[in-house]
Each structure stands twice: as structure tokens, then as C-alpha cells.
Scaffold this motif. Sequence first.
Motif, mmCIF file in Angstrom:
data_model
loop_
_atom_site.group_PDB
_atom_site.id
_atom_site.type_symbol
_atom_site.label_atom_id
_atom_site.label_comp_id
_atom_site.label_asym_id
_atom_site.label_seq_id
_atom_site.Cartn_x
_atom_site.Cartn_y
_atom_site.Cartn_z
ATOM 1 N N THR A 183 2.381 58.290 35.049
ATOM 2 C CA THR A 183 2.358 56.951 35.651
ATOM 3 C C THR A 183 1.597 57.009 36.976
ATOM 4 O OG1 THR A 183 4.479 56.586 34.627
ATOM 5 C CG2 THR A 183 3.894 55.090 36.407
ATOM 6 N N LEU B 181 11.108 52.058 32.429
ATOM 7 C CA LEU B 181 10.354 53.268 32.789
ATOM 8 C C LEU B 181 11.177 54.533 32.576
ATOM 9 C CD1 LEU B 181 8.364 52.593 36.084
ATOM 10 C CD2 LEU B 181 7.494 52.950 33.800
ATOM 11 N N GLU B 182 12.487 54.414 32.825
ATOM 12 C CA GLU B 182 13.334 55.594 32.694
ATOM 13 C C GLU B 182 13.489 56.021 31.240
ATOM 14 O OE1 GLU B 182 16.688 54.333 34.914
ATOM 15 O OE2 GLU B 182 15.959 55.314 36.757
ATOM 16 N N VAL C 53 4.256 58.343 40.473
ATOM 17 C CA VAL C 53 4.324 59.757 40.095
ATOM 18 C C VAL C 53 3.007 60.402 40.530
ATOM 19 C CG1 VAL C 53 4.471 61.340 38.143
ATOM 20 C CG2 VAL C 53 5.826 59.232 38.154
ATOM 21 N N ASP D 157 13.682 53.065 44.221
ATOM 22 C CA ASP D 157 13.653 53.922 43.029
ATOM 23 C C ASP D 157 12.486 53.563 42.111
ATOM 24 O OD1 ASP D 157 14.899 51.521 42.563
ATOM 25 O OD2 ASP D 157 16.774 52.361 41.794
ATOM 26 N N LEU D 158 12.196 52.276 42.032
ATOM 27 C CA LEU D 158 11.071 51.858 41.186
ATOM 28 C C LEU D 158 9.751 52.309 41.807
ATOM 29 C CD1 LEU D 158 9.856 50.402 38.786
ATOM 30 C CD2 LEU D 158 10.032 48.248 40.032
ATOM 31 N N TYR D 159 9.657 52.179 43.130
ATOM 32 C CA TYR D 159 8.449 52.617 43.850
ATOM 33 C C TYR D 159 8.144 54.075 43.513
ATOM 34 C CZ TYR D 159 5.711 53.971 48.019
ATOM 35 O OH TYR D 159 4.777 54.476 48.873
ATOM 36 N N TYR D 160 9.174 54.934 43.581
ATOM 37 C CA TYR D 160 8.931 56.348 43.303
ATOM 38 C C TYR D 160 8.605 56.607 41.842
ATOM 39 C CZ TYR D 160 9.854 57.453 48.065
ATOM 40 O OH TYR D 160 9.742 57.511 49.426
ATOM 41 N N ARG D 161 9.201 55.809 40.950
ATOM 42 C CA ARG D 161 8.889 55.929 39.523
ATOM 43 C C ARG D 161 7.442 55.545 39.235
ATOM 44 N NH1 ARG D 161 11.447 58.252 35.144
ATOM 45 N NH2 ARG D 161 13.469 58.771 35.990
ATOM 46 N N LEU D 162 6.955 54.556 39.980
ATOM 47 C CA LEU D 162 5.589 54.072 39.740
ATOM 48 C C LEU D 162 4.550 55.031 40.290
ATOM 49 C CD1 LEU D 162 5.879 50.260 40.580
ATOM 50 C CD2 LEU D 162 5.618 51.271 38.322
ATOM 51 N N LYS E 28 11.682 54.454 28.545
ATOM 52 C CA LYS E 28 10.535 54.067 27.723
ATOM 53 C C LYS E 28 11.012 53.314 26.471
ATOM 54 C CE LYS E 28 6.590 54.884 29.659
ATOM 55 N NZ LYS E 28 5.366 55.465 29.189
ATOM 56 N N LEU F 279 12.515 49.112 35.810
ATOM 57 C CA LEU F 279 12.912 50.483 36.120
ATOM 58 C C LEU F 279 13.623 51.098 34.909
ATOM 59 C CD1 LEU F 279 13.282 52.755 38.258
ATOM 60 C CD2 LEU F 279 15.474 51.710 38.785
#
Length: 455
Positions: free
Chosen positions: A162, A255-256, A302, A295-300, A258, A252
Amino acid sequence: MRTILVVDDETPILESLDMFLGEKGYRVITAATGADGEMKFRQHHPEVVMLDIRLPDKNGLDILKEILAAPNPPKVIMMTAFQDMETTIEAMKSGAYEYLNKPLDAGEIERTVDRAFRMSCLNGHSEIPEDVPPPTGVIIGKSPQMCEIFKTIGMLCRNQATVLIQGETGTGKELVARTIHQNSFFSDEPMITMDCSAIVETLLESELFGHSRGAFTGAVETKPGKIELAGRGTLFLDEVSELPIGLQSKFLGFLERKEYMRVGGHRIHKSRCRIISATNQDMAELVRRGRFREDLYYRLKVVSIFVPPLRDRIGDIPDLARHFLQKAARDHCTEARQFEDGVIDLLCAQPWIGNVRQLQNVIMAASLQSRGRRVLLEYIERELAAGPGRVLSGAIDFSLESSEQVHILKTLKHTQWHRSRAAELLGISLPTLRSKIQKYGLQPPKPYTMPMNDI
Ligand SMILES: Nc1ncnc2c1ncn2[C@@H]1O[C@H](COP(=O)(O)OP(=O)(O)OP(=O)(O)O)[C@@H](O)[C@H]1O
Ligand SMILES: [Mg+2]
């Protein structure tokens, strides 16, 4: 002993690398031609190879592919004085470990070689797909910042990570996203774009996840969402900072795992697309202000790519200007093929608050006015005066447009650039506000800088 093979046709480079790396305790083998390099590679089995791209008898990229096809391939560090997007991406895509630009820097060589040896002990070379098509969209730029971006794009072709692309408006974020997609395993699959700020909040969820028949009034039939349409390709979330907070948690969750369900649906669907998002907002600041989930920011992010403003890479301006001049000739059959003396200097001295898009518009407009083969300085000056960032000399501008521009800017400042709120206060829709921001080339006051993440 740790062996390194250096292949370069410039004797001074060979000699100095031989001495420098020898002093650091490596066993150095040198070769001045491609053929000699290949022979010595087979004889000595080095763990690391430093390889020039332009050799008298062979192309370094071809040698790279041959070397990497060997059992237990080494880590290969490419070197070149002629950096360009295609070669950098091609080299990284073919499995080069690093890419160094000449003139070489002693500290950088030492760090890179050291890392390469450490890596060569850790793992083998990963398989490179052979059937990846060449890139089609061209990103112009030779600045160190752009070269880093090309390297990252090259590395991203091997995975589905991502990616979050940040940078001011018009810097080329979408172009970078497209190039990542075109260089991926799944470039035959679609890249689907969703502009998170252009759609009414209630529709956004069904745009993303799709809906089943009867899910809400008007849902007369089942409709796939953008995630589904992307297949194994890319879902490009533009203006991701505008994702409404309610949808952020749902996204989120997606994303976790899929996995997702259509609105009003009961079946779980799996997705295998890559998510690339882009924003011209300072996301870290939005997170601090509680507007965007951390948490979403960090997931986006990567992998995070920062596309610098044009004023921070003025070395790229001459090539970009020439590129847009050719593009104008191709797309609009304009005659102009060159710039009058002084044009490039003038272009390099501009602040370019609308970045590459503004530069492109200026060149396009100026070349459309040109009657002959040259774009005159005065045409450029006229376009610059009309574009974003114009300084009104002397006279007060009473036009309605000018007042509108000032009023919109004031409102945006008041809402700290929260566009949905500003649109609400102004009594216009978000898409209308967006198009006005674009039209007037409005920008948040402070440009922010953000380091690129190591991936
Ligand atoms: N390095 C580049 N080389 C060639 N063309 C470029 C480059 N950077 C940007 N462009 C062109 O400039 C225009 C703007 O680029 P793009 O739409 O990718 O910017 P953006 O960062 O997504 O802007 P925004 O934040 O406003 O959405 C496009 O036409 C793009 O093709
Ligand atoms: Mg964009």
C-alpha cells in the motif's frame, strides 16, 4: 574474503574504487569492459558487483540480467552519469540492489557496499517477473529527489504494498500512481480512481464497496464498487484526506482483512487490489488535529512517497519545459520547437505554486500563441502574469473573480483548509469549491516537507 567486482570503462574510477574499497578490507576485482566483467564474474564469484550502465561493448542492464540469472546471484550496485527514469526503473525492476549516480560520493559508496554485503549474507535474490511491460507514462526528472522516486517505483513492482503519495497540488502524484500501476505485475488489470472529495458522503460507501439490489431507495440493481472493479489492479484514492471520518473506520477494517461486504449485502467478498492513495494535505497534521484516524494513516503509508514541489527541484525545469513543448506540438500541432534565449532562466526563477501542472499550462498556452518555431520570452511572461501567484502591479483589481478568489481564500484560512467546511460556509458544493481552488491555484499557506519512508 569479501569480494567485490567493479566494472567501469573509466580508468580513474576503477583505480580509485580499487584503492578505496581495498583500504576498507575488501578484495577488489576490476574490469574495464562488459566482456571482461562477465568473465571475471564467472571466475571469482563476487558477493557484490558495482556495474556501470554505459560500457563500450555492452549495456550494463543486459549484464545485470545475466549476472542475476546465475545461481546465488550477487547484490548489484548500478552506477551511471546519465540518470533517467526508464533506466532507473528498469535497473531496479531487473533486480539491481542499488543505483548510484556519478559523481560518486565516498560516504555513499561505503554505506551502500557495506549494506550490500550485509544483505548478501541475509538472503538470496528474489525472482523478477520477465513479462512486465515497459513503462508507458513518462515522468520527467533527473533531480536526486525524482531518482529516489524512480527507485521506489522500481522496487514496488515486486510487491502489492500500500502506498501513500504526498505533495502539493500539481506535483505529479497521480502520474506517480499511474507509473507504479503500469510497472506492477498486474498492469493488465484496471487502475480505478476514486476522488474522495468529489462525492457526496452518503454515496461514498456504496461507490467503494458497491451495493446490492434494494439496499436503499434507488438501488434498483446490484452494483459493484470500485474495490471490486479494480480486481487485482490498483484502487487509487485521490484526496484521501477528505475521506469522511465514519468511512475511515470501515475502510480501515477493509485494509486489515482485505474483505468487504456490499452495502445491503450479506456475502463477504475478498479483494486483491493494491491501494495507492494521494493527498496534498499535511496528513500528520490532520492526524494531530483528530481529523484523520492515526491507525488508518499508518495503514495507508506502508510505503510513503513525497513528491517535492517544483521550486525544490529547479534542475528539472529545463527538461520538463522541453517535454511540454514537444507535447504541445504533438497534441495541438503547434510549430514551436525551441525557446528564445532567456526563457529557461525565467522559468527557473519562478515560484511555481501550481507546480508541474502550472508549468505545463504556461508552456502549452505560450506555444499555442507562437507563430514560428520559437516560443518568445514575452509570451511566457504574459502567461506567467495571468497564472496563479500573479502579482497585480499597481492597479487595484475590481473584477468579481478577484473578489471571489480573495473571499474563498479567507474562508479556507478560517476553516484551516478544511474544504468540506469551507464549502458549507460558502454555500457551494465541495466539487465546485475544488474546481475554484484549482482555477485560482490556491494553496495552503505553509508548504510542508515530509521525509520519505525507508521501505
Ligand atoms: N515529472 C513530470 N513529468 C511529466 N509530466 C508531469 C510530471 N509531473 C507532473 N506532470 C504532469 O502535470 C500534470 C499534473 O500532474 P498530476 O495530475 O499527476 O498532479 P497531482 O499531484 O495529482 O495534482 P493534484 O494534487 O492537483 O491532484 C499532469 O498533466 C502530469 O502529467
Ligand atoms: Mg491528482
